[in-house]
Design a protein around this motif. Structure first.
Motif, PDB file in Angstrom:
ATOM      1  N   VAL A  42      -6.125   3.121  -4.411  1.00  0.00           N
ATOM      2  CA  VAL A  42      -5.070   2.105  -3.899  1.00  0.00           C
ATOM      3  C   VAL A  42      -5.540   0.675  -3.809  1.00  0.00           C
ATOM      4  O   VAL A  42      -4.474  -0.232  -4.306  1.00  0.00           O
ATOM      5  CB  VAL A  42      -4.613   2.789  -2.564  1.00  0.00           C
ATOM      6  CG1 VAL A  42      -3.491   1.796  -2.092  1.00  0.00           C
ATOM      7  CG2 VAL A  42      -4.020   3.943  -2.741  1.00  0.00           C
ATOM      8  N   GLU A  43      -6.706   0.445  -3.170  1.00  0.00           N
ATOM      9  CA  GLU A  43      -7.092  -1.090  -3.075  1.00  0.00           C
ATOM     10  C   GLU A  43      -7.338  -1.746  -4.476  1.00  0.00           C
ATOM     11  O   GLU A  43      -6.818  -2.795  -4.753  1.00  0.00           O
ATOM     12  CB  GLU A  43      -8.541  -0.949  -2.471  1.00  0.00           C
ATOM     13  CG  GLU A  43      -8.359  -0.815  -0.806  1.00  0.00           C
ATOM     14  CD  GLU A  43      -9.365  -0.377  -0.120  1.00  0.00           C
ATOM     15  OE1 GLU A  43     -10.711  -0.709  -0.687  1.00  0.00           O
ATOM     16  OE2 GLU A  43      -9.582  -0.186   1.088  1.00  0.00           O
ATOM     17  N   GLU A  89       0.707  -1.210   0.066  1.00  0.00           N
ATOM     18  CA  GLU A  89      -0.135  -0.066   0.103  1.00  0.00           C
ATOM     19  C   GLU A  89       0.980   1.136   0.178  1.00  0.00           C
ATOM     20  O   GLU A  89       0.434   2.114  -0.872  1.00  0.00           O
ATOM     21  CB  GLU A  89      -0.864   0.069   1.125  1.00  0.00           C
ATOM     22  CG  GLU A  89      -2.089   1.364   0.983  1.00  0.00           C
ATOM     23  CD  GLU A  89      -2.643   1.153   2.528  1.00  0.00           C
ATOM     24  OE1 GLU A  89      -3.046   0.207   3.091  1.00  0.00           O
ATOM     25  OE2 GLU A  89      -2.919   2.481   2.896  1.00  0.00           O
ATOM     26  N   LYS A  90       2.042   1.225   0.808  1.00  0.00           N
ATOM     27  CA  LYS A  90       2.754   2.475   0.956  1.00  0.00           C
ATOM     28  C   LYS A  90       3.335   2.784  -0.401  1.00  0.00           C
ATOM     29  O   LYS A  90       3.252   3.814  -0.732  1.00  0.00           O
ATOM     30  CB  LYS A  90       3.886   2.230   1.877  1.00  0.00           C
ATOM     31  CG  LYS A  90       4.658   3.360   2.336  1.00  0.00           C
ATOM     32  CD  LYS A  90       5.658   3.058   3.446  1.00  0.00           C
ATOM     33  CE  LYS A  90       6.451   4.287   3.715  1.00  0.00           C
ATOM     34  NZ  LYS A  90       7.927   3.873   4.165  1.00  0.00           N
ATOM     35  N   TYR A 135      -8.430   8.524  -2.372  1.00  0.00           N
ATOM     36  CA  TYR A 135      -7.662   7.537  -2.881  1.00  0.00           C
ATOM     37  C   TYR A 135      -7.582   6.171  -2.355  1.00  0.00           C
ATOM     38  O   TYR A 135      -7.067   5.276  -2.861  1.00  0.00           O
ATOM     39  CB  TYR A 135      -6.102   7.950  -2.508  1.00  0.00           C
ATOM     40  CG  TYR A 135      -5.702   9.196  -3.226  1.00  0.00           C
ATOM     41  CD1 TYR A 135      -5.382   9.250  -4.257  1.00  0.00           C
ATOM     42  CD2 TYR A 135      -5.915  10.407  -2.673  1.00  0.00           C
ATOM     43  CE1 TYR A 135      -4.862  10.341  -5.240  1.00  0.00           C
ATOM     44  CE2 TYR A 135      -5.607  11.545  -3.140  1.00  0.00           C
ATOM     45  CZ  TYR A 135      -5.003  11.684  -4.527  1.00  0.00           C
ATOM     46  OH  TYR A 135      -4.770  12.826  -5.036  1.00  0.00           O
ATOM     47  N   GLN A 136      -8.460   5.983  -1.119  1.00  0.00           N
ATOM     48  CA  GLN A 136      -8.337   4.568  -0.442  1.00  0.00           C
ATOM     49  C   GLN A 136      -8.895   3.427  -1.513  1.00  0.00           C
ATOM     50  O   GLN A 136      -8.046   2.617  -1.905  1.00  0.00           O
ATOM     51  CB  GLN A 136      -9.379   4.618   0.633  1.00  0.00           C
ATOM     52  CG  GLN A 136      -9.323   3.274   1.462  1.00  0.00           C
ATOM     53  CD  GLN A 136      -7.947   3.205   2.026  1.00  0.00           C
ATOM     54  OE1 GLN A 136      -7.124   4.130   2.326  1.00  0.00           O
ATOM     55  NE2 GLN A 136      -7.540   1.897   2.206  1.00  0.00           N
ATOM     56  N   LEU A 159       1.711   6.973  -6.858  1.00  0.00           N
ATOM     57  CA  LEU A 159       0.486   7.967  -7.228  1.00  0.00           C
ATOM     58  C   LEU A 159       0.794   9.403  -7.077  1.00  0.00           C
ATOM     59  O   LEU A 159       0.002  10.103  -7.082  1.00  0.00           O
ATOM     60  CB  LEU A 159      -0.852   7.458  -6.635  1.00  0.00           C
ATOM     61  CG  LEU A 159      -1.243   6.071  -7.101  1.00  0.00           C
ATOM     62  CD1 LEU A 159      -2.504   5.631  -6.388  1.00  0.00           C
ATOM     63  CD2 LEU A 159      -1.707   6.042  -8.705  1.00  0.00           C
ATOM     64  N   GLU A 160       1.945   9.644  -6.680  1.00  0.00           N
ATOM     65  CA  GLU A 160       2.622  11.111  -6.465  1.00  0.00           C
ATOM     66  C   GLU A 160       1.997  12.107  -7.641  1.00  0.00           C
ATOM     67  O   GLU A 160       1.674  13.303  -7.608  1.00  0.00           O
ATOM     68  CB  GLU A 160       3.872  11.322  -6.171  1.00  0.00           C
ATOM     69  CG  GLU A 160       3.990  11.171  -4.783  1.00  0.00           C
ATOM     70  CD  GLU A 160       5.520  10.796  -4.393  1.00  0.00           C
ATOM     71  OE1 GLU A 160       6.315  10.593  -5.374  1.00  0.00           O
ATOM     72  OE2 GLU A 160       5.857  10.659  -3.076  1.00  0.00           O
ATOM     73  N   ARG A 215       0.640   4.108  -2.976  1.00  0.00           N
ATOM     74  CA  ARG A 215       0.567   5.758  -2.553  1.00  0.00           C
ATOM     75  C   ARG A 215       1.601   6.547  -3.047  1.00  0.00           C
ATOM     76  O   ARG A 215       1.412   7.677  -3.771  1.00  0.00           O
ATOM     77  CB  ARG A 215       0.214   5.596  -1.005  1.00  0.00           C
ATOM     78  CG  ARG A 215      -1.242   5.154  -0.685  1.00  0.00           C
ATOM     79  CD  ARG A 215      -1.302   5.403   0.797  1.00  0.00           C
ATOM     80  NE  ARG A 215      -2.440   4.868   1.442  1.00  0.00           N
ATOM     81  CZ  ARG A 215      -3.727   5.440   1.096  1.00  0.00           C
ATOM     82  NH1 ARG A 215      -3.673   6.550   0.474  1.00  0.00           N
ATOM     83  NH2 ARG A 215      -4.855   4.792   1.554  1.00  0.00           N
ATOM     84  N   HIS A 216       2.989   6.114  -2.747  1.00  0.00           N
ATOM     85  CA  HIS A 216       4.061   6.944  -3.338  1.00  0.00           C
ATOM     86  C   HIS A 216       4.041   6.886  -5.031  1.00  0.00           C
ATOM     87  O   HIS A 216       4.501   7.990  -5.549  1.00  0.00           O
ATOM     88  CB  HIS A 216       5.517   6.221  -2.806  1.00  0.00           C
ATOM     89  CG  HIS A 216       5.974   6.881  -1.531  1.00  0.00           C
ATOM     90  ND1 HIS A 216       5.997   8.136  -1.278  1.00  0.00           N
ATOM     91  CD2 HIS A 216       5.926   6.278  -0.442  1.00  0.00           C
ATOM     92  CE1 HIS A 216       6.389   8.533  -0.032  1.00  0.00           C
ATOM     93  NE2 HIS A 216       6.122   7.347   0.618  1.00  0.00           N
TER      94      HIS A 216
END
Lengths: 160, 265
Positions: free
Chosen positions: A145-146, A124-125, A141-142, A131-132, A128-129
């Motif tokens: 990301v999923e 996940e981390k 974003y939840q 998708l900067e 998220r990075h």
């Protein structure tokens, strides 16, 4: 002066006459009428215009059409199968409700496919990075990301 | 964006000749800064000369104790390079933290270095890792390359062909990242060589600079404690809407110490 450009878009050979300053995003949307590729910010920040150039995610608002000469471009329209079956990443966005208004979604899906290619099994981390450069103003974003984690797992399960 | 003529160079000599021939030509590398600049009409060159088709401007090699990165190599390729990660992991990490993934797929080291943005990451690597900037005319030492805000030692018509980084015994890059743009509010490269320690700071001033007091202290004792009390004057630093010069001076001090902590932990 107009320049001849030729490239492959979603598997089809295409050509056109463009000004030097014509952006790839403009060429895709206005010349080819493939309006799934969106232009959100026009300043290389939001990622709505992400397409694949020779299989690699790039922002088509910050690339000239003439720079795509001879390249193979994939847009959001090129992901689903011909019978309409969604690409695993598109299906994952649907399953996880990875969108709300849908404006950023083409870029998110194209970046998701790129993340799946480069970083199979990304956590996940990491996602998220990654998708900067893709901005969503609705979802928080939840779900995105999923969806990318799930879509990536399905894409890479097929590959291996 | 004002219109311009577009040329595709096939070799460096051809690009240099075109640059000389046209009225007000600019080289196009990855275009990650140039194209946004043109969109904002902050520049209106008559001609763009695209270097993407020049094959000998791409790739990474290890030559003796140097990592050689050719000018048109994108950041993503540097970040993912096994050779770079083995020789100078701090350089791979720096390249992997520029912009966002799609920008790293197009932006190039040569373009970034030639542009000399005060908040770009690569200048900290060039100066911190004592690199040599190689052009179609000569080799330029890192300490002689960056002259000021967006200003370098490059002459009109000079084209960067590669950058040669000297392998340090250890190095670490730490960046206080602007959360929206990804640019360095402050970025610090601390590198240790047999000849001495180098501390290079980007983002804080109008151009990358070295902190000689920190270098001297780290030469004597390579510990976080040895530089913990060394302050940088805010006088020459930048203050803007993101933060004040004093804030940047503080971050330089804190991040230099943290970079050394990361190397000695």
């Amino acid at each position: 002066m107009l320049y001849d450009v030729q490239m492959t878009v979603n598997g089809q050979a295409v050509s056109g006459k463009v000004e030097a300053r014509t952006l790839l995003a403009q060429f895709i949307r206005e010349h080819l009428r493939l309006t799934g590729t969106h232009v959100g910010c026009d300043t290389t920040q939001c990622g709505c215009c992400v397409v694949h150039v020779d299989g690699v995610a790039m922002k088509s608002c910050t690339m000239l059409a003439v720079q795509a000469e001879g390249k193979a471009i994939t847009t959001i329209e090129g992901l689903a199968a011909e019978d309409g079956t969604l690409h695993p990443m598109q299906q994952a966005f649907r399953d996880h409700h990875g969108l709300q208004c849908g404006f950023c979604t083409p870029g998110m899906v194209m970046m998701g496919v790129d993340i799946a290619r480069r970083l199979p099994g990304a956590d996940e981390k990491t996602v998220r990075h990654q998708l900067e450069g893709n901005i969503c103003r609705c979802t928080g974003y939840q779900g995105i990301v999923e969806a990318i984690i799930d879509g990536s797992a399905k894409i890479n399960a097929v590959r291996s | 964006m004002h219109n311009f003529n577009y040329h595709r160079a096939s070799d460096v000599a051809g690009a240099a000749a075109l640059l000389k021939d046209v009225d007000d030509g600019k080289l196009l590398a990855g275009g990650m800064t140039l194209l946004p600049t043109l969109k904002n009409r902050l520049a209106a060159p008559s001609d763009l000369i695209d270097l993407a088709g020049v094959s000998d401007l791409k790739g990474i090699s290890i030559e003796g104790d140097e990592v050689v990165i050719r000018a048109m190599t994108p950041h993503a390729v540097v970040a993912a390079s096994h050779e770079v990660a083995t020789a100078i992991p701090a350089l791979a990490a720096l390249a992997g933290g520029i912009g966002d993934p799609a920008v790293r797929h197009r932006g190039t080291i040569g373009g970034s270095v030639a542009n000399a943005d005060p908040a770009a990451d690569y200048p900290a690597a060039i100066v911190g890792l004592n690199a040599t900037v190689v052009t179609n005319q000569r080799s330029i030492a890192a300490d002689d390359f960056f002259l000021g805000l967006f200003e370098t030692a490059l002459r009109p018509g000079e084209i960067i062909t590669s950058v040669r980084f000297k392998n340090p015994s250890r190095a670490h890059y730490l960046k206080f990242r602007h959360p929206a743009s990804g640019y360095a509010v402050v970025g610090i490269m601390v590198a240790q060589y047999a000849s001495g320690v180098r501390v290079a700071v980007t983002g804080a001033g109008p151009s990358v600079f070295r902190v000689s007091a920190m270098e001297a202290a780290l030469d004597k004792s390579f510990t976080p404690k040895s530089i913990a009390d060394i302050a940088v004057s805010a006088d020459q630093l930048m203050g803007d809407i993101h933060c004040s010069a004093e804030y940047r001076a503080h971050i330089v001090k804190v991040y230099a110490r943290r970079a050394v902590e990361a190397l000695t932990a």
